[in-house]
Design an enzyme around this catalytic site. Structure first.
Site, PDB file in Angstrom:
ATOM      1  N   TYR A  73       0.963  -1.003  -0.059  1.00 47.56           N
ATOM      2  CA  TYR A  73      -0.097  -0.035   0.043  1.00 47.56           C
ATOM      3  C   TYR A  73       0.803   1.154  -0.066  1.00 47.56           C
ATOM      4  CZ  TYR A  73      -3.997   2.883   1.056  1.00 47.56           C
ATOM      5  OH  TYR A  73      -4.938   4.024   0.911  1.00 47.56           O
ATOM      6  N   PHE A 125      -6.851  19.090 -25.228  1.00 48.53           N
ATOM      7  CA  PHE A 125      -7.707  17.669 -25.367  1.00 48.53           C
ATOM      8  C   PHE A 125      -8.933  17.844 -24.692  1.00 48.53           C
ATOM      9  CE2 PHE A 125      -8.748  13.280 -24.376  1.00 48.53           C
ATOM     10  CZ  PHE A 125      -9.060  12.961 -25.499  1.00 48.53           C
ATOM     11  N   ASP A 126     -10.105  16.934 -25.059  1.00 47.55           N
ATOM     12  CA  ASP A 126     -11.540  17.371 -24.447  1.00 47.55           C
ATOM     13  C   ASP A 126     -11.574  17.057 -23.128  1.00 47.55           C
ATOM     14  OD1 ASP A 126     -11.208  16.288 -27.058  1.00 47.55           O
ATOM     15  OD2 ASP A 126     -13.204  15.342 -26.933  1.00 47.55           O
ATOM     16  N   ASP A 216       0.989  18.402 -21.453  1.00 52.17           N
ATOM     17  CA  ASP A 216       0.238  17.450 -21.508  1.00 52.17           C
ATOM     18  C   ASP A 216       0.901  16.121 -22.209  1.00 52.17           C
ATOM     19  OD1 ASP A 216      -1.852  15.151 -22.275  1.00 52.17           O
ATOM     20  OD2 ASP A 216      -3.238  16.757 -22.728  1.00 52.17           O
ATOM     21  N   ALA A 218       0.956  13.023 -22.975  1.00 52.16           N
ATOM     22  CA  ALA A 218       0.734  11.704 -23.521  1.00 52.16           C
ATOM     23  C   ALA A 218       1.280  11.079 -24.626  1.00 52.16           C
ATOM     24  CB  ALA A 218      -0.714  11.836 -24.031  1.00 52.16           C
ATOM     25  N   LYS A 259      -0.994   5.995 -23.449  1.00 52.27           N
ATOM     26  CA  LYS A 259      -0.220   6.171 -25.039  1.00 52.27           C
ATOM     27  C   LYS A 259       1.182   5.703 -24.875  1.00 52.27           C
ATOM     28  CE  LYS A 259      -4.389   8.874 -25.128  1.00 52.27           C
ATOM     29  NZ  LYS A 259      -5.043   9.010 -23.438  1.00 52.27           N
ATOM     30  N   HIS A 450     -21.617  11.681 -27.962  1.00 50.90           N
ATOM     31  CA  HIS A 450     -21.141  10.852 -29.005  1.00 50.90           C
ATOM     32  C   HIS A 450     -21.119   9.292 -28.628  1.00 50.90           C
ATOM     33  CE1 HIS A 450     -17.670  12.430 -26.624  1.00 50.90           C
ATOM     34  NE2 HIS A 450     -17.020  11.364 -27.083  1.00 50.90           N
TER      35      HIS A 450
HETATM   36  N1  F0G Z   1      -4.433  14.215 -23.008  1.00 54.87           N
HETATM   37  C1  F0G Z   1      -4.547  13.711 -24.339  1.00 54.87           C
HETATM   38  C2  F0G Z   1      -3.707  14.493 -25.361  1.00 54.87           C
HETATM   39  C3  F0G Z   1      -5.185  12.574 -25.042  1.00 54.87           C
HETATM   40  O1  F0G Z   1      -5.167  12.329 -25.897  1.00 54.87           O
HETATM   41  C4  F0G Z   1      -5.929  11.994 -23.896  1.00 54.87           C
HETATM   42  C5  F0G Z   1      -6.676  10.782 -24.194  1.00 54.87           C
HETATM   43  C6  F0G Z   1      -6.153  12.537 -22.247  1.00 54.87           C
HETATM   44  C7  F0G Z   1      -5.199  13.381 -22.093  1.00 54.87           C
HETATM   45  C8  F0G Z   1      -6.835  11.871 -21.484  1.00 54.87           C
HETATM   46  O2  F0G Z   1      -6.189  10.566 -21.058  1.00 54.87           O
HETATM   47  O3  F0G Z   1      -7.828   8.679 -21.386  1.00 54.87           O
HETATM   48  O4  F0G Z   1      -5.837   8.528 -19.912  1.00 54.87           O
HETATM   49  O5  F0G Z   1      -7.793   9.852 -19.104  1.00 54.87           O
HETATM   50  N2  F0G Z   1      -7.028  10.194 -25.329  1.00 54.87           N
HETATM   51  C9  F0G Z   1      -7.855   9.214 -25.824  1.00 54.87           C
HETATM   52  C10 F0G Z   1      -8.072   9.263 -27.301  1.00 54.87           C
HETATM   53  C11 F0G Z   1      -8.979   8.861 -24.886  1.00 54.87           C
HETATM   54  O6  F0G Z   1      -8.430   8.208 -27.980  1.00 54.87           O
HETATM   55  O7  F0G Z   1      -7.387  10.200 -27.861  1.00 54.87           O
HETATM   56  P1  F0G Z   1      -6.798   9.368 -20.282  1.00 54.87           P
END
Ligand code: F0G
Length: 460
Positions: A73, A125-126, A216, A218, A259, A450
């Protein structure tokens, strides 16, 4: 003389069988799914290009690391392994594990964002934008204008327009801007990279105005590969040298490890500042878990540590991005309109050009996704009018400039033969594009429609 062709720097040791059903099956299945690709069962899909997130194949070394995962833990050995890899590759002293990328955003933004704050960036990103707006702060896109032109070939379409960033500071005042978010590569901009020169320029403006620069991260390794290939100054640097340079300008990062850490689940926050780390720690414990696991199993942290070393090698990235390029070129040769340059993790089909006669209100990119599934059992994802949702005030559709079908390629998962099938499928759709009818929404959720929207075909 011909150069030796590149090939994957690995061989396949374990396989998963995938099944091809029939065209008739798929016509029935997609109808039952009410024309939403998210509603299909994965085993009814032959080649799944919905996302490159958490869908990659781990190496034998990652699986070996999983067996050695320490599930304590507190004070887990696997956490220290993960922290060491982040320290040595990205240079961050403080590390907090989180269960995925958006969780890292949630923790970091809880610690530093307040109502009325402004968060400039390059096409957030969204989920990033969602977490900013959830706190009643405002995300402002400062991407260069070249990044918005689908037919323009520019090596770094993810770059920030420094003048635009400076005018945001002038307009709102730097005291309202705690952070700048630089997404590398920029997913919402089509998987496009940011140059080191631009990273440095953004960092200079940030320093001058005491704004923290947060990556960010990823797809940071893919970004480093593009720097090596496209920014002359770095053509002789190793990927790890470029990564170290890139991160030397950042105050912190959020990471979706699904990623470029090539794991199926996980994320983290990396920081230099002890004070921000302390603030984040409290939120990490509330939302994610204790500081040395934060929502991850020990075994997953161990695999993540190994994954970071693997993704930061030239050989891996050359075959990874080479495969995306392979698909992009195939599509282009067949006359299928694609965004250029191709992204690192995905190829984007331009649905407006593919179906020029179709009204955007009839969801051409969604139609293209449905037809590609019917034709070849391939699943992509709509990045167009469905995703863009309705205007919150007048409830009208807000069709975006770009109406796209994204074909995101999982890491180390498919071969180029699979890419041939994808191209073949799109060509088949192309051949009958004049006969395609649009879709109409029969059900949609009030936000993020979506995922669960239902459709019917027009004219049936
Ligand atoms: N930032 C970027 C640039 C991303 O592409 C994603 C996720 C996230 C943050 C969020 O990360 O999914 O681990 O919580 N992208 C995926 C996609 C979902 O299909 O492009 P997460």
């Amino acid at each position: 003389m011909d150069a030796m062709p590149y090939a994957e720097p690995y061989k396949i040791k374990m396989i998963k069988t995938i099944r091809q059903n029939t065209r008739e099956d798929r016509i029935k299945l997609i109808k039952e799914a009410e024309y939403n690709l998210f509603a299909l069962n994965a085993d009814d899909i032959y080649i799944d290009l919905l996302t490159d997130s958490g869908t990659g194949a781990m190496s034998d070394k990652q699986w070996a690391a999983m067996m050695e995962g320490d599930e304590s833990y507190a004070g887990s050995t696997s956490f220290r392994k993960m922290k060491n890899s982040i320290n040595s590759l990205l240079g961050f002293e403080y590390v907090l594990p989180t269960h995925q990328g958006r969780a890292a955003e949630n923790v970091l933004f809880s610690a530093i964002l307040k109502e009325g704050h402004i968060v400039p960036g390059n096409a957030h990103f969204d989920t990033t934008k969602g977490h900013i707006e959830f706190r009643k702060a405002v995300a402002i896109d400062c991407t260069i204008k070249e990044g918005k032109d689908p037919n323009l070939n520019h090596p770094f379409k993810g770059n920030v327009d420094i003048d635009a960033f400076e005018s945001v500071i002038k307009q709102y005042g730097s005291e309202k801007i705690p952070i700048f978010i630089l997404t590398i590569t920029c997913n919402s901009g089509g998987g496009q990279p940011v140059s080191l020169e631009n990273i440095k320029a953004v960092a200079e403006v940030c320093r001058k105005h005491e704004i923290k620069l947060i990556f960010d991260a990823a797809r940071f390794a893919e970004n480093a590969y593009f720097i090596k290939k496209r920014e002359d100054k770095y053509k002789n640097s190793t990927i790890r040298e470029i990564v170290a340079q890139m991160f030397s300008y950042a105050d912190g990062c959020t990471m979706s490890s699904k990623k470029d850490a090539i794991v199926n689940m996980g994320g983290f926050i990396g920081l230099r500042d002890a004070e921000i780390y302390r603030k984040c720690s409290t939120f990490n414990i509330i939302f994610e878990g204790y500081l040395t696991y934060g929502g991850m199993s020990g075994r997953d942290m161990a695999a993540l540590a190994q994954g970071l070393y693997e993704s930061t090698t030239f050989e891996y990235l050359e075959s990874r991005i080479g495969q995306t390029e392979y698909l992009g070129k195939l599509l282009k040769e067949r006359g299928i309109p694609v965004l250029e340059p191709f992204g690192g993790h995905a190829v984007y089909v331009n649905a407006k050009e593919f179906l020029p006669e179709m009204d955007q209100e009839h969801y051409p990119a969604q139609v293209l996704g449905v037809e590609l599934y019917i034709e070849a059992g391939v699943r992509g994802v709509e990045i167009g009018t469905v995703l863009a949702d309705r205007d919150p005030v007048n409830r009208k559709n807000r069709p975006p400039e770009l109406e796209l079908l994204r074909l995101a390629i999982p890491r180390r998962t498919y071969t180029n033969n699979h890419m041939d099938v994808v191209a073949w499928g799109l060509q088949k759709v192309m051949e009958r594009r004049d006969k395609l009818k649009g879709l109409e929404i029969t059900y949609e959720a009030p936000i993020m429609r979506h995922f669960t929207a239902k459709f019917k075909r027009l004219g049936n």
